[in-house]
Enzyme design. Sequence first.
Site, PDB file in Angstrom:
ATOM      1  N   ASP A   1       0.847  -1.199   0.000  1.00 27.53           N
ATOM      2  CA  ASP A   1       0.000   0.000   0.000  1.00 27.53           C
ATOM      3  C   ASP A   1       0.880   1.245   0.000  1.00 27.53           C
ATOM      4  O   ASP A   1       1.747   1.399   0.866  1.00 27.53           O
ATOM      5  CB  ASP A   1      -0.929  -0.012   1.211  1.00 27.53           C
ATOM      6  CG  ASP A   1      -2.130   0.898   1.006  1.00 27.53           C
ATOM      7  OD1 ASP A   1      -1.926   2.103   0.772  1.00 27.53           O
ATOM      8  OD2 ASP A   1      -3.266   0.400   1.068  1.00 27.53           O
TER       9      ASP A   1
ATOM     10  N   SER B   1      -6.856   4.483  -1.338  1.00 25.94           N
ATOM     11  CA  SER B   1      -6.794   3.021  -1.341  1.00 25.94           C
ATOM     12  C   SER B   1      -8.124   2.341  -1.647  1.00 25.94           C
ATOM     13  O   SER B   1      -8.137   1.201  -2.102  1.00 25.94           O
ATOM     14  CB  SER B   1      -6.261   2.518   0.002  1.00 25.94           C
ATOM     15  OG  SER B   1      -4.938   2.953   0.190  1.00 25.94           O
TER      16      SER B   1
ATOM     17  N   ASP C   1     -10.017  -2.554   6.342  1.00 22.02           N
ATOM     18  CA  ASP C   1      -9.395  -1.420   5.670  1.00 22.02           C
ATOM     19  C   ASP C   1      -9.565  -1.562   4.146  1.00 22.02           C
ATOM     20  O   ASP C   1      -9.939  -2.615   3.644  1.00 22.02           O
ATOM     21  CB  ASP C   1      -7.916  -1.342   6.067  1.00 22.02           C
ATOM     22  CG  ASP C   1      -7.328   0.049   5.872  1.00 22.02           C
ATOM     23  OD1 ASP C   1      -8.091   1.014   5.737  1.00 22.02           O
ATOM     24  OD2 ASP C   1      -6.090   0.156   5.857  1.00 22.02           O
TER      25      ASP C   1
ATOM     26  N   THR D   1      -7.887  -1.904   1.279  1.00 25.30           N
ATOM     27  CA  THR D   1      -7.351  -2.894   0.348  1.00 25.30           C
ATOM     28  C   THR D   1      -7.970  -4.282   0.553  1.00 25.30           C
ATOM     29  O   THR D   1      -8.508  -4.860  -0.396  1.00 25.30           O
ATOM     30  CB  THR D   1      -5.811  -2.941   0.452  1.00 25.30           C
ATOM     31  OG1 THR D   1      -5.320  -1.622   0.218  1.00 25.30           O
ATOM     32  CG2 THR D   1      -5.207  -3.896  -0.543  1.00 25.30           C
TER      33      THR D   1
ATOM     34  N   ARG E   1     -15.690   3.783   2.939  1.00 29.86           N
ATOM     35  CA  ARG E   1     -14.721   2.793   3.392  1.00 29.86           C
ATOM     36  C   ARG E   1     -14.618   2.710   4.911  1.00 29.86           C
ATOM     37  O   ARG E   1     -14.108   1.743   5.449  1.00 29.86           O
ATOM     38  CB  ARG E   1     -13.336   3.091   2.794  1.00 29.86           C
ATOM     39  CG  ARG E   1     -12.816   4.469   3.150  1.00 29.86           C
ATOM     40  CD  ARG E   1     -11.424   4.717   2.577  1.00 29.86           C
ATOM     41  NE  ARG E   1     -10.391   4.056   3.366  1.00 29.86           N
ATOM     42  CZ  ARG E   1      -9.089   4.145   3.117  1.00 29.86           C
ATOM     43  NH1 ARG E   1      -8.659   4.834   2.071  1.00 29.86           N
ATOM     44  NH2 ARG E   1      -8.220   3.536   3.886  1.00 29.86           N
TER      45      ARG E   1
ATOM     46  N   GLU F   1      -1.652  -7.987   1.575  1.00 31.44           N
ATOM     47  CA  GLU F   1      -1.318  -6.558   1.602  1.00 31.44           C
ATOM     48  C   GLU F   1      -0.313  -6.235   2.701  1.00 31.44           C
ATOM     49  O   GLU F   1      -0.512  -6.578   3.867  1.00 31.44           O
ATOM     50  CB  GLU F   1      -2.572  -5.705   1.848  1.00 31.44           C
ATOM     51  CG  GLU F   1      -2.238  -4.215   1.811  1.00 31.44           C
ATOM     52  CD  GLU F   1      -3.232  -3.312   2.536  1.00 31.44           C
ATOM     53  OE1 GLU F   1      -3.274  -2.128   2.185  1.00 31.44           O
ATOM     54  OE2 GLU F   1      -3.952  -3.777   3.454  1.00 31.44           O
TER      55      GLU F   1
ATOM     56  N   ASP G   1       2.111   2.701   3.346  1.00 33.98           N
ATOM     57  CA  ASP G   1       1.259   3.890   3.191  1.00 33.98           C
ATOM     58  C   ASP G   1       1.060   4.631   4.504  1.00 33.98           C
ATOM     59  O   ASP G   1       1.211   5.852   4.575  1.00 33.98           O
ATOM     60  CB  ASP G   1      -0.096   3.444   2.631  1.00 33.98           C
ATOM     61  CG  ASP G   1      -1.139   4.550   2.682  1.00 33.98           C
ATOM     62  OD1 ASP G   1      -1.132   5.397   1.778  1.00 33.98           O
ATOM     63  OD2 ASP G   1      -1.940   4.572   3.634  1.00 33.98           O
ATOM     64  N   LYS G   2       0.718   3.907   5.533  1.00 40.88           N
ATOM     65  CA  LYS G   2       0.350   4.592   6.782  1.00 40.88           C
ATOM     66  C   LYS G   2       1.548   5.324   7.384  1.00 40.88           C
ATOM     67  O   LYS G   2       1.410   6.415   7.949  1.00 40.88           O
ATOM     68  CB  LYS G   2      -0.246   3.573   7.761  1.00 40.88           C
ATOM     69  CG  LYS G   2      -1.560   2.972   7.239  1.00 40.88           C
ATOM     70  CD  LYS G   2      -2.118   1.918   8.163  1.00 40.88           C
ATOM     71  CE  LYS G   2      -3.224   1.096   7.477  1.00 40.88           C
ATOM     72  NZ  LYS G   2      -4.285   1.895   6.841  1.00 40.88           N
TER      73      LYS G   2
ATOM     74  N   HIS H   1       2.236   8.427   5.315  1.00 41.92           N
ATOM     75  CA  HIS H   1       1.357   9.520   5.779  1.00 41.92           C
ATOM     76  C   HIS H   1       1.948  10.201   7.013  1.00 41.92           C
ATOM     77  O   HIS H   1       1.845  11.416   7.182  1.00 41.92           O
ATOM     78  CB  HIS H   1      -0.024   8.978   6.161  1.00 41.92           C
ATOM     79  CG  HIS H   1      -0.931   8.698   5.010  1.00 41.92           C
ATOM     80  ND1 HIS H   1      -1.318   9.669   4.113  1.00 41.92           N
ATOM     81  CD2 HIS H   1      -1.543   7.550   4.609  1.00 41.92           C
ATOM     82  CE1 HIS H   1      -2.133   9.127   3.213  1.00 41.92           C
ATOM     83  NE2 HIS H   1      -2.281   7.850   3.487  1.00 41.92           N
TER      84      HIS H   1
ATOM     85  N   ASP I   1      -1.078   0.234  -4.732  1.00 43.43           N
ATOM     86  CA  ASP I   1      -2.375   0.820  -5.080  1.00 43.43           C
ATOM     87  C   ASP I   1      -2.218   2.243  -5.636  1.00 43.43           C
ATOM     88  O   ASP I   1      -2.924   2.653  -6.526  1.00 43.43           O
ATOM     89  CB  ASP I   1      -3.331   0.785  -3.896  1.00 43.43           C
ATOM     90  CG  ASP I   1      -2.725   1.307  -2.605  1.00 43.43           C
ATOM     91  OD1 ASP I   1      -1.539   1.679  -2.596  1.00 43.43           O
ATOM     92  OD2 ASP I   1      -3.446   1.339  -1.592  1.00 43.43           O
ATOM     93  N   HIS I   2      -1.271   2.981  -5.079  1.00 44.27           N
ATOM     94  CA  HIS I   2      -1.043   4.357  -5.531  1.00 44.27           C
ATOM     95  C   HIS I   2       0.336   4.776  -5.048  1.00 44.27           C
ATOM     96  O   HIS I   2       0.910   4.158  -4.153  1.00 44.27           O
ATOM     97  CB  HIS I   2      -2.108   5.300  -4.953  1.00 44.27           C
ATOM     98  CG  HIS I   2      -2.239   5.188  -3.464  1.00 44.27           C
ATOM     99  ND1 HIS I   2      -1.285   5.658  -2.586  1.00 44.27           N
ATOM    100  CD2 HIS I   2      -3.189   4.600  -2.687  1.00 44.27           C
ATOM    101  CE1 HIS I   2      -1.651   5.384  -1.349  1.00 44.27           C
ATOM    102  NE2 HIS I   2      -2.803   4.732  -1.370  1.00 44.27           N
TER     103      HIS I   2
ATOM    104  N   HIS J   1      -1.125  11.077  -0.686  1.00 43.07           N
ATOM    105  CA  HIS J   1      -0.842  10.205  -1.823  1.00 43.07           C
ATOM    106  C   HIS J   1      -0.430  11.076  -2.998  1.00 43.07           C
ATOM    107  O   HIS J   1      -0.782  12.248  -3.062  1.00 43.07           O
ATOM    108  CB  HIS J   1      -2.085   9.418  -2.233  1.00 43.07           C
ATOM    109  CG  HIS J   1      -2.673   8.588  -1.137  1.00 43.07           C
ATOM    110  ND1 HIS J   1      -3.969   8.163  -1.155  1.00 43.07           N
ATOM    111  CD2 HIS J   1      -2.134   8.120   0.011  1.00 43.07           C
ATOM    112  CE1 HIS J   1      -4.214   7.456  -0.058  1.00 43.07           C
ATOM    113  NE2 HIS J   1      -3.117   7.410   0.663  1.00 43.07           N
TER     114      HIS J   1
HETATM  115 ZN   LIG Z   1      -3.022   6.244   2.378  1.00 41.55          ZN
END
Ligand SMILES: [Zn+2]
Length: 632
Positions: A76, A126, A177, A179, A190, A349, A354-355, A358, A396-397, A438
């Site tokens: 992610d 996501s 979550d 994904t 989500r 995943e 990702d987290k 962030h 994912d991104h 992102h």
């Molecule tokens: Zn994110």
Amino acid sequence: MKHRTARRMRAALALTATSAALVGLVGLAALPASAATPDDVTEHGGATRNDGDMTEMLRESLVDGPAKNVILLIGDGMGDSEITVARNYAEGAGGRFAGIDALPLTGSYTTYAVNADGSVNYASESASTASGWSTGTKTVNGRLSVDVDLDPQATLLEIAKANGLKTGNVSTAEIQDATPGAEIAHISKRGCFGPVKTTADCSSESVEAGGLGSISEQLLNVRPDVTLGGGAATFEESAVAGPWAGKTLFEQASDRGYQRVDNAAELAAVTTADADQPLLGLFSLGNFPTRWVGPDATDIPDADSTKLPAPVACTENPERLETGLSLADLTDKAIDLLDNDNGFFLQVEGASIDKQDHAANACGQIGETVDLDEAVQVALEYAETKGDTLVVVTADHAHTSQIVGSAIPGLNTHLLTEEGAPMIVAYGTSAAGGSQQHTGAQVRIAGYGPGAANVVGLTDQTDLFFTSANTLGLNQDLASLSAAATLAAPTEVLPGATYTVTASGLNADWQVRGSDDLGQQDVLRGTASFQVTAPAEPGTQTVTLTGAQTGVVLTADVSVSAAAPVDPAPTASATPPAAAAGSGSGSSSTGSLATTGTSVPFALGGIALALVAGGAYLVIRRHRRGHALSHN
Ligand SMILES: [Zn+2]
């Protein structure tokens, strides 16, 4: 240095029993031996990664489908920058990840979302992105596997299950979550993890409103064979309505036959996971703790590099889950439990790249990338042994982190890499204290095994849905997979007698609902039985069962007579086509399946609507039955 001696982090932290066994993996199929070593990058050709001419290796890596299994590994937020940051830190400039960098066929894919009016949104998240590869249909940020009109779109996991494959969903995040959620739920927001949030924020989709329910409740309905991750807190919430109203979701899971585990020892003791006893392993209340920790990023508003702290190394997170619960271990266990003659679809995943991105936490982000790499090694080892498994590794991104040469005006982390070089990782998409954003760059996608050629070059995220489904040879027309269902019932029973009716062949329905007060049953391997009580007076009793997902209707007329045999034998009767139910035409009932969304009338709750839509759908699609499984 002449040899790559004690890799700092890896030696100190990394090599679990699982990954230690995989040291020899890099020779995947015909991959190049080894790339540059850090000590010779200054020599002519010393930094190259190719081992001579690669043409033959590439030819050999092109393998025709079908594949029996697909293992899809998602980092992610794992853009090219995140991979490079982690590789530099953990392996050095000339290093190579034994998993992530070992897949021979690579490309890039675009990850944009759409807005509710259908216009393009270049900054995705996501939920929209996971929906993209899970369903083949672009959607709006924040939505899970529904399209711009909020119509549910069938997912790879659901389609694989309906085709008779086993299914698994593994994540280091809360299992609700985005994904993992996109494979098992269809919902407009989500965040509607459980009944509490769903009642508040997704009220029209709640069970009490006749909707599909929260993400957790939908997970219990879809019933993947293996579910491993975090997110136990939500399962302590109680259902508001439906057959399990007032019971916690954990109690509901147990009632419905799930095996529940919450630690490594219990997980190790599990030997089978299937429709009768699906595995639900939730090992943390929220997301998994990260593998590594490190210094907070330093805010340097004037970009004065003299204010950078000295470069440091990451350290092991003492909060990390116990041995046996790493992403590699969970992947290994899931594969063990899913391996079967009919094949499987598994999504894995690594969530917190990702987290931590962030949070502008470089060590957190890097450790999660290393963690995912080990899970990829596990998948590749299996695929290399079997020869019939497509492995795809992608993201994912893209995300924020960038390698820069001097401090930026904003957040900076100064790290010391594997070979002792300083590296500044900068976070510049939000001010200090905010959540880094992102980014909209295309991301890497890499494949190995049958069908992997389809990831090469430039594709879109939604291509991954078709690459996976087509390589597995899946029939994507879910309604057709339940269209041949039958209902077995006795022809004649005594007044007041209790008898059994059994539906079979409901391959694309996860639940079936009975007429009158018969309630609802889970469909296991296409089959579900109901106990029916005959009326006290002679006559004809009509029993009607309706598949909750496809809307297929099964009916049986049972003669109630005082002359009936005491112990009647059920007789299977082919179902009359559900055609009778429908006069309208479903919006998704025309067009080629290769190019249109696999929209199905998900109808648990809103069953009356589904009877119409589903009926029409079945009539039109019945002609297509037959091009079902080709992968066995
Ligand atoms: Zn994110």
